[in-house]
Design a protein around this motif. Structure first.
Motif, PDB file in Angstrom:
ATOM      1  N   ARG A  19      -5.653  -8.589   3.751  1.00 14.25           N
ATOM      2  CA  ARG A  19      -4.095  -8.496   3.007  1.00 14.25           C
ATOM      3  C   ARG A  19      -3.476  -6.974   3.213  1.00 14.25           C
ATOM      4  NH1 ARG A  19      -3.714  -8.915  -3.438  1.00 14.25           N
ATOM      5  NH2 ARG A  19      -4.464 -11.004  -2.994  1.00 14.25           N
ATOM      6  N   VAL A  20      -2.411  -7.515   3.780  1.00 10.39           N
ATOM      7  CA  VAL A  20      -1.418  -6.117   4.352  1.00 10.39           C
ATOM      8  C   VAL A  20      -1.413  -5.182   2.827  1.00 10.39           C
ATOM      9  CG1 VAL A  20       0.770  -5.492   5.093  1.00 10.39           C
ATOM     10  CG2 VAL A  20      -0.422  -7.381   5.967  1.00 10.39           C
ATOM     11  N   GLY A  21      -1.154  -3.867   3.257  1.00 13.62           N
ATOM     12  CA  GLY A  21      -1.273  -3.191   2.077  1.00 13.62           C
ATOM     13  C   GLY A  21      -2.435  -2.974   1.351  1.00 13.62           C
ATOM     14  N   LEU A  22      -2.404  -1.760   0.750  1.00 10.75           N
ATOM     15  CA  LEU A  22      -3.688  -1.186  -0.057  1.00 10.75           C
ATOM     16  C   LEU A  22      -3.430  -1.317  -1.476  1.00 10.75           C
ATOM     17  CD1 LEU A  22      -4.527   1.801   2.049  1.00 10.75           C
ATOM     18  CD2 LEU A  22      -5.570  -0.393   2.069  1.00 10.75           C
ATOM     19  N   LEU A  23      -4.458  -1.701  -2.345  1.00  8.40           N
ATOM     20  CA  LEU A  23      -4.473  -1.844  -3.619  1.00  8.40           C
ATOM     21  C   LEU A  23      -4.713  -0.226  -4.204  1.00  8.40           C
ATOM     22  CD1 LEU A  23      -6.191  -5.228  -4.268  1.00  8.40           C
ATOM     23  CD2 LEU A  23      -3.736  -4.644  -3.847  1.00  8.40           C
ATOM     24  N   GLU A  24      -3.800   0.070  -4.971  1.00 10.16           N
ATOM     25  CA  GLU A  24      -3.962   1.406  -5.745  1.00 10.16           C
ATOM     26  C   GLU A  24      -4.820   1.185  -7.075  1.00 10.16           C
ATOM     27  OE1 GLU A  24      -3.242   4.184  -4.678  1.00 10.16           O
ATOM     28  OE2 GLU A  24      -1.778   3.365  -2.962  1.00 10.16           O
ATOM     29  N   PRO A  25      -5.358   2.424  -7.566  1.00 11.30           N
ATOM     30  CA  PRO A  25      -6.402   2.167  -8.741  1.00 11.30           C
ATOM     31  C   PRO A  25      -5.476   1.595  -9.701  1.00 11.30           C
ATOM     32  CG  PRO A  25      -6.438   4.238  -7.691  1.00 11.30           C
ATOM     33  CD  PRO A  25      -5.306   3.598  -6.994  1.00 11.30           C
ATOM     34  N   GLY A  26      -6.262   0.711 -10.572  1.00  9.36           N
ATOM     35  CA  GLY A  26      -5.767   0.137 -11.609  1.00  9.36           C
ATOM     36  C   GLY A  26      -6.040  -1.624 -11.587  1.00  9.36           C
ATOM     37  N   TRP A  27      -5.716  -2.096 -12.408  1.00  5.33           N
ATOM     38  CA  TRP A  27      -5.850  -3.625 -12.517  1.00  5.33           C
ATOM     39  C   TRP A  27      -5.058  -4.491 -11.477  1.00  5.33           C
ATOM     40  CZ3 TRP A  27      -9.468  -6.219 -15.468  1.00  5.33           C
ATOM     41  CH2 TRP A  27      -9.814  -5.591 -16.432  1.00  5.33           C
ATOM     42  N   VAL A  28      -6.091  -5.291 -10.762  1.00  2.96           N
ATOM     43  CA  VAL A  28      -5.341  -6.189  -9.701  1.00  2.96           C
ATOM     44  C   VAL A  28      -5.601  -7.413  -9.852  1.00  2.96           C
ATOM     45  CG1 VAL A  28      -5.207  -4.018  -8.101  1.00  2.96           C
ATOM     46  CG2 VAL A  28      -7.191  -5.657  -8.379  1.00  2.96           C
ATOM     47  N   PHE A  29      -4.713  -8.414  -9.275  1.00  8.74           N
ATOM     48  CA  PHE A  29      -5.051  -9.933  -9.260  1.00  8.74           C
ATOM     49  C   PHE A  29      -5.551 -10.341  -8.174  1.00  8.74           C
ATOM     50  CE2 PHE A  29      -3.553 -14.218  -8.694  1.00  8.74           C
ATOM     51  CZ  PHE A  29      -4.037 -14.950  -9.605  1.00  8.74           C
ATOM     52  N   VAL A  87      -9.416   2.952  -3.008  1.00 12.07           N
ATOM     53  CA  VAL A  87      -8.385   1.978  -2.605  1.00 12.07           C
ATOM     54  C   VAL A  87      -8.864   0.668  -2.262  1.00 12.07           C
ATOM     55  CG1 VAL A  87      -6.645   3.457  -1.469  1.00 12.07           C
ATOM     56  CG2 VAL A  87      -8.504   2.679  -0.186  1.00 12.07           C
ATOM     57  N   GLY A  88      -8.248  -0.359  -2.640  1.00 14.87           N
ATOM     58  CA  GLY A  88      -8.865  -1.632  -2.724  1.00 14.87           C
ATOM     59  C   GLY A  88      -8.312  -2.466  -1.380  1.00 14.87           C
ATOM     60  N   ILE A  89      -9.263  -3.199  -0.621  1.00 14.31           N
ATOM     61  CA  ILE A  89      -8.831  -3.954   0.514  1.00 14.31           C
ATOM     62  C   ILE A  89      -9.246  -5.386   0.120  1.00 14.31           C
ATOM     63  CG2 ILE A  89      -9.207  -4.318   3.009  1.00 14.31           C
ATOM     64  CD1 ILE A  89      -9.867  -0.919   1.748  1.00 14.31           C
ATOM     65  N   VAL A  90      -8.183  -6.341   0.257  1.00 17.20           N
ATOM     66  CA  VAL A  90      -8.454  -7.720  -0.192  1.00 17.20           C
ATOM     67  C   VAL A  90      -8.628  -8.578   1.238  1.00 17.20           C
ATOM     68  CG1 VAL A  90      -7.680  -9.656  -1.239  1.00 17.20           C
ATOM     69  CG2 VAL A  90      -7.121  -7.576  -2.194  1.00 17.20           C
ATOM     70  N   THR A 112      -9.306  -8.056 -11.669  1.00 14.95           N
ATOM     71  CA  THR A 112     -10.507  -6.714 -11.379  1.00 14.95           C
ATOM     72  C   THR A 112      -9.720  -5.365 -11.446  1.00 14.95           C
ATOM     73  OG1 THR A 112     -12.138  -6.123  -9.844  1.00 14.95           O
ATOM     74  CG2 THR A 112     -10.266  -6.784  -8.925  1.00 14.95           C
ATOM     75  N   THR A 113     -10.567  -4.191 -11.136  1.00 11.01           N
ATOM     76  CA  THR A 113     -10.140  -2.797 -11.305  1.00 11.01           C
ATOM     77  C   THR A 113     -10.618  -2.386 -10.123  1.00 11.01           C
ATOM     78  OG1 THR A 113     -10.396  -3.006 -13.801  1.00 11.01           O
ATOM     79  CG2 THR A 113     -10.152  -0.914 -12.724  1.00 11.01           C
ATOM     80  N   VAL A 114      -9.399  -1.464  -9.564  1.00 20.45           N
ATOM     81  CA  VAL A 114      -9.762  -0.704  -8.372  1.00 20.45           C
ATOM     82  C   VAL A 114      -9.881   0.658  -9.332  1.00 20.45           C
ATOM     83  CG1 VAL A 114      -8.616   0.653  -6.317  1.00 20.45           C
ATOM     84  CG2 VAL A 114      -8.293  -1.687  -6.840  1.00 20.45           C
ATOM     85  N   GLN A 115     -11.174   1.478  -8.938  1.00 20.91           N
ATOM     86  CA  GLN A 115     -11.440   2.502  -9.659  1.00 20.91           C
ATOM     87  C   GLN A 115     -10.604   3.784  -9.066  1.00 20.91           C
ATOM     88  OE1 GLN A 115     -15.669   3.355  -9.560  1.00 20.91           O
ATOM     89  NE2 GLN A 115     -15.991   1.465  -8.603  1.00 20.91           N
ATOM     90  N   PRO A 116     -10.371   4.593 -10.300  1.00 16.61           N
ATOM     91  CA  PRO A 116      -9.665   5.926  -9.640  1.00 16.61           C
ATOM     92  C   PRO A 116     -10.144   6.681  -8.277  1.00 16.61           C
ATOM     93  CG  PRO A 116     -10.017   5.743 -12.040  1.00 16.61           C
ATOM     94  CD  PRO A 116     -10.791   4.757 -11.528  1.00 16.61           C
ATOM     95  N   ILE A 160     -12.754  -8.440  -2.552  1.00 17.98           N
ATOM     96  CA  ILE A 160     -12.176  -7.253  -2.571  1.00 17.98           C
ATOM     97  C   ILE A 160     -13.089  -6.209  -2.310  1.00 17.98           C
ATOM     98  CG2 ILE A 160     -12.402  -6.866  -4.928  1.00 17.98           C
ATOM     99  CD1 ILE A 160      -9.728  -5.179  -4.927  1.00 17.98           C
ATOM    100  N   GLN A 161     -12.947  -5.283  -1.514  1.00 20.73           N
ATOM    101  CA  GLN A 161     -13.625  -4.169  -1.117  1.00 20.73           C
ATOM    102  C   GLN A 161     -13.007  -2.598  -1.553  1.00 20.73           C
ATOM    103  OE1 GLN A 161     -16.429  -2.205  -1.032  1.00 20.73           O
ATOM    104  NE2 GLN A 161     -17.452  -3.420   0.857  1.00 20.73           N
ATOM    105  N   GLN A 162     -13.624  -1.838  -1.989  1.00 22.99           N
ATOM    106  CA  GLN A 162     -13.143  -0.455  -2.371  1.00 22.99           C
ATOM    107  C   GLN A 162     -13.763   0.627  -1.639  1.00 22.99           C
ATOM    108  OE1 GLN A 162     -12.636   0.304  -6.770  1.00 22.99           O
ATOM    109  NE2 GLN A 162     -13.263  -1.872  -7.224  1.00 22.99           N
TER     110      GLN A 162
END
Length: 302
Positions: free
Chosen positions: A52-62, A40-43, A33-37, A70-72
């Protein structure tokens, strides 16, 4: 018939294979999936119910689509407007904030709030709001607290103070209060503004008359200042002219005094002699003849 029956039997084993391939492709697509510019993504783990510990930055994530979601949340500045014009705010129709002044006058305010999610607290925001979307959080925090705090603070002031004289003070107090409430809920207030104050027709007419009176008074004050300036300039000019006349008169007097002191009888006699051409004047009629001291003339020539 036998050919068609055999063909049908040949196709049947392919169907499960195709279905399996389609399911596999869908699973793969859902895995990435993609986190938009600007987000931040929260899994969220559906099995352990943990974030999930840590935030997902913009871009492709697994992610595992079977056990995770995932919530953005946006971390850029968001603008929320509550205004009278239905075409400008988030809510259709008149969405301005209704307040009451300390005189009991009913007013409406157009308010604009800029805020953003505290990036370092985005996971806690997700947990406390049960994974709600930013639109839900915006409605329950930004909108509700603004519509609650603004009337309470504005009620301490008169309608004229709200309209103009103490408007900036009111804005500062509202912003300070909202900043506290937003911070408790993992949001950052960037700015709060009262864009416009809508008055009832009677108050608007009174305000217009007051403004017109102030403008007239300012105009008269300006005219008086100009008159005073012109009078002062004329006074200075007159004083300058008088001073110039006195200077010229004094200079003339000094010159006359010097000249009178320099015109001795001897000097006058000498000037007469120097200017005489040696010819006695010819006089017709009665009258005294000029007396010429020839001795002194002769002596002068020697």
């Amino acid at each position: 018939m036998q050919f068609l029956k055999g063909e049908k039997l040949a196709i049947q084993p392919i169907v499960p294979i195709v279905a399996g391939v389609v399911i596999a492709v869908l699973l793969v697509l859902n895995t990435w999936t993609t986190v938009q510019p600007g987000y931040v993504g929260i899994v969220f783990d559906k099995i352990t119910h943990d974030v999930r510990v840590g935030l997902l930055e913009p871009g492709w994530v697994f992610i595992n689509p079977l056990t995770e979601s995932i919530q953005q949340y946006p971390v850029t500045i968001q603008t929320y407007s509550m205004v009278q014009k239905s075409s400008e705010g988030q809510v259709a129709g008149d969405d301005s904030i209704k307040i009451q002044s300390n005189e009991g006058q009913q007013l409406n305010l157009d308010a604009v709030i800029q805020y953003q999610v505290n990036k370092s607290e985005a996971a806690r925001l997700y947990e406390e709001w049960g994974g709600a979307s930013i639109e839900t959080i915006e409605d329950r925090v930004v909108r509700q607290y603004t519509r609650s705090e603004v009337p309470q603070i504005a009620a301490r002031y008169g309608w004229e103070e709200i309209t103009s004289s103490r408007r900036s003070e009111i804005i500062q107090k509202i912003a300070a209060r909202l900043s506290e409430e937003f911070q408790k809920r993992h949001l950052v207030l960037v700015s709060f503004a009262i864009r416009e104050v809508h008055l009832p027709a009677v108050l608007q007419q009174a305000l217009n008359q007051k403004i017109e009176a102030q403008q007239q008074a300012e105009k008269q004050r300006y005219t008086l200042q100009q008159t005073e300036i012109q009078a002062e300039q004329a006074k200075v000019e007159a004083q300058g002219k008088a001073a110039a006349i006195l200077i010229r008169a004094k200079a003339q007097a000094d010159a006359n005094s010097l000249l009178s002191r320099s015109l001795t009888p001897e000097l006058l006699r000498s000037q007469q002699i120097e200017k005489w051409n040696g010819i006695l004047p010819s006089v017709t009629g009665s009258g005294a003849l000029p007396i010429l001291d020839l001795e002194q003339r002769g002596e002068a020539k020697k």
